[in-house]
Motif scaffolding. Sequence first.
Motif, PDB file in Angstrom:
ATOM      1  N   CYS A   1      -0.991 -14.177  -1.179  1.00  0.00           N
ATOM      2  CA  CYS A   1      -2.377 -13.674  -1.251  1.00  0.00           C
ATOM      3  C   CYS A   1      -2.470 -12.553  -2.288  1.00  0.00           C
ATOM      4  O   CYS A   1      -2.739 -11.389  -1.937  1.00  0.00           O
ATOM      5  CB  CYS A   1      -2.833 -13.170   0.120  1.00  0.00           C
ATOM      6  SG  CYS A   1      -2.723 -14.363   1.457  1.00  0.00           S
TER       7      CYS A   1
ATOM      8  N   LYS B   1      -5.465 -15.760   4.058  1.00  0.00           N
ATOM      9  CA  LYS B   1      -6.049 -16.585   2.995  1.00  0.00           C
ATOM     10  C   LYS B   1      -7.534 -16.831   3.239  1.00  0.00           C
ATOM     11  O   LYS B   1      -8.325 -16.920   2.289  1.00  0.00           O
ATOM     12  CB  LYS B   1      -5.301 -17.907   2.884  1.00  0.00           C
ATOM     13  CG  LYS B   1      -3.913 -17.777   2.266  1.00  0.00           C
ATOM     14  CD  LYS B   1      -3.176 -19.114   2.244  1.00  0.00           C
ATOM     15  CE  LYS B   1      -1.780 -18.966   1.676  1.00  0.00           C
ATOM     16  NZ  LYS B   1      -1.015 -20.234   1.708  1.00  0.00           N
ATOM     17  N   VAL B   2      -7.920 -16.934   4.497  1.00  0.00           N
ATOM     18  CA  VAL B   2      -9.344 -17.066   4.835  1.00  0.00           C
ATOM     19  C   VAL B   2     -10.098 -15.821   4.368  1.00  0.00           C
ATOM     20  O   VAL B   2     -11.173 -15.907   3.762  1.00  0.00           O
ATOM     21  CB  VAL B   2      -9.525 -17.288   6.348  1.00  0.00           C
ATOM     22  CG1 VAL B   2     -11.003 -17.161   6.743  1.00  0.00           C
ATOM     23  CG2 VAL B   2      -9.000 -18.658   6.762  1.00  0.00           C
TER      24      VAL B   2
ATOM     25  N   GLU C   1      -2.284 -17.895   6.770  1.00  0.00           N
ATOM     26  CA  GLU C   1      -3.500 -18.707   6.666  1.00  0.00           C
ATOM     27  C   GLU C   1      -4.728 -17.857   6.985  1.00  0.00           C
ATOM     28  O   GLU C   1      -5.775 -17.988   6.345  1.00  0.00           O
ATOM     29  CB  GLU C   1      -3.416 -19.917   7.600  1.00  0.00           C
ATOM     30  CG  GLU C   1      -2.456 -21.000   7.148  1.00  0.00           C
ATOM     31  CD  GLU C   1      -2.814 -21.575   5.784  1.00  0.00           C
ATOM     32  OE1 GLU C   1      -4.018 -21.752   5.509  1.00  0.00           O
ATOM     33  OE2 GLU C   1      -1.891 -21.822   4.982  1.00  0.00           O
TER      34      GLU C   1
ATOM     35  N   GLY D   1     -13.126 -13.534  -2.507  1.00  0.00           N
ATOM     36  CA  GLY D   1     -13.422 -14.207  -3.774  1.00  0.00           C
ATOM     37  C   GLY D   1     -13.078 -13.343  -4.970  1.00  0.00           C
ATOM     38  O   GLY D   1     -12.027 -12.704  -5.014  1.00  0.00           O
ATOM     39  N   ASP D   2     -14.000 -13.283  -5.922  1.00  0.00           N
ATOM     40  CA  ASP D   2     -13.785 -12.486  -7.133  1.00  0.00           C
ATOM     41  C   ASP D   2     -14.501 -11.140  -7.073  1.00  0.00           C
ATOM     42  O   ASP D   2     -14.629 -10.452  -8.098  1.00  0.00           O
ATOM     43  CB  ASP D   2     -14.265 -13.275  -8.360  1.00  0.00           C
ATOM     44  CG  ASP D   2     -13.421 -14.515  -8.621  1.00  0.00           C
ATOM     45  OD1 ASP D   2     -12.190 -14.448  -8.411  1.00  0.00           O
ATOM     46  OD2 ASP D   2     -13.988 -15.555  -9.007  1.00  0.00           O
TER      47      ASP D   2
ATOM     48  N   GLU E   1      -9.097 -13.768   2.039  1.00  0.00           N
ATOM     49  CA  GLU E   1      -9.050 -13.764   0.586  1.00  0.00           C
ATOM     50  C   GLU E   1     -10.135 -14.673   0.001  1.00  0.00           C
ATOM     51  O   GLU E   1     -10.749 -14.353  -1.018  1.00  0.00           O
ATOM     52  CB  GLU E   1      -7.667 -14.216   0.109  1.00  0.00           C
ATOM     53  CG  GLU E   1      -7.431 -14.011  -1.367  1.00  0.00           C
ATOM     54  CD  GLU E   1      -6.009 -14.345  -1.783  1.00  0.00           C
ATOM     55  OE1 GLU E   1      -5.312 -13.467  -2.320  1.00  0.00           O
ATOM     56  OE2 GLU E   1      -5.582 -15.497  -1.561  1.00  0.00           O
ATOM     57  N   GLY E   2     -10.383 -15.776   0.681  1.00  0.00           N
ATOM     58  CA  GLY E   2     -11.456 -16.674   0.252  1.00  0.00           C
ATOM     59  C   GLY E   2     -12.811 -16.010   0.368  1.00  0.00           C
ATOM     60  O   GLY E   2     -13.684 -16.197  -0.492  1.00  0.00           O
ATOM     61  N   GLU E   3     -13.013 -15.239   1.427  1.00  0.00           N
ATOM     62  CA  GLU E   3     -14.270 -14.513   1.600  1.00  0.00           C
ATOM     63  C   GLU E   3     -14.416 -13.424   0.531  1.00  0.00           C
ATOM     64  O   GLU E   3     -15.512 -13.190   0.022  1.00  0.00           O
ATOM     65  CB  GLU E   3     -14.331 -13.895   2.995  1.00  0.00           C
ATOM     66  CG  GLU E   3     -15.480 -12.928   3.232  1.00  0.00           C
ATOM     67  CD  GLU E   3     -16.855 -13.561   3.048  1.00  0.00           C
ATOM     68  OE1 GLU E   3     -17.816 -12.805   2.848  1.00  0.00           O
ATOM     69  OE2 GLU E   3     -16.974 -14.803   3.091  1.00  0.00           O
TER      70      GLU E   3
ATOM     71  N   LYS F   1      -4.657 -11.886  -4.601  1.00  0.00           N
ATOM     72  CA  LYS F   1      -5.981 -11.264  -4.752  1.00  0.00           C
ATOM     73  C   LYS F   1      -6.231 -10.227  -3.662  1.00  0.00           C
ATOM     74  O   LYS F   1      -6.868  -9.193  -3.906  1.00  0.00           O
ATOM     75  CB  LYS F   1      -7.085 -12.322  -4.714  1.00  0.00           C
ATOM     76  CG  LYS F   1      -7.256 -13.098  -6.011  1.00  0.00           C
ATOM     77  CD  LYS F   1      -8.479 -13.993  -5.941  1.00  0.00           C
ATOM     78  CE  LYS F   1      -8.710 -14.725  -7.259  1.00  0.00           C
ATOM     79  NZ  LYS F   1      -9.916 -15.583  -7.207  1.00  0.00           N
TER      80      LYS F   1
END
Length: 220
Positions: free
Chosen positions: A180, A134-135, A131, A141-142, A137-139, A182
Amino acid sequence: MADEIILLDFWPSMFGMRVRIALAEKGIEYERREEDLLRNKSPLLLETNPVHKKIPVLIHNGKPISESLIIVEYIDDVWERESPLLPSDPYQRAQAKFWADYIDKKVYTLGRMVWRTKGHEQEAIKKEYLECLKVLEGELGDKSYFGGEIFGFVDVALMPFYIWFYAYESLGNFSVEAECSKLIAWAKRCLEKESVSSSLPDRRRVYEFLLEFKKLNGID
């Protein structure tokens, strides 16, 4: 007169890896001294970091700097013209430091717990660890890198932990890439940089080191 730069280091340390990457990214020549942290810390390490007695320590013209993120920021400040790592914008700098701190407080702490636990406790830790990733990975982004299109401070802070993923996955029986993808793609992108790939050890060697460390310390 050329600067005298010495790095007190320990090859499997993700914190030492950060400094190696930063120095390589800046193209700075230095003398690396390997420490035997498990059996015999050198007098120079104890003298230059008497509070924590830990690596890494960067000694620049006789002056020691400790703590990896502080060292990386120091390197960026002193050699500011070569490949800047921190953004010039104050808000963006603050954000980069926030995420680097998050990595130290969450990724490092939870990663250690993955290989120190078993059974239901380990399952709970693995879930929390993923988790946390994943945080991040969210930061990400692309973006190509955490700061955008340019390799920077947060990338330096996190990339060494990728080398430890294999050990955590092997001992915890899970896959970071499955959860994850990305983040793993980002890590592979970073490895294409000579400054990164030349500064990191083989991940299987790190895994073997961790197995030996567990054995020496009686950790099942």
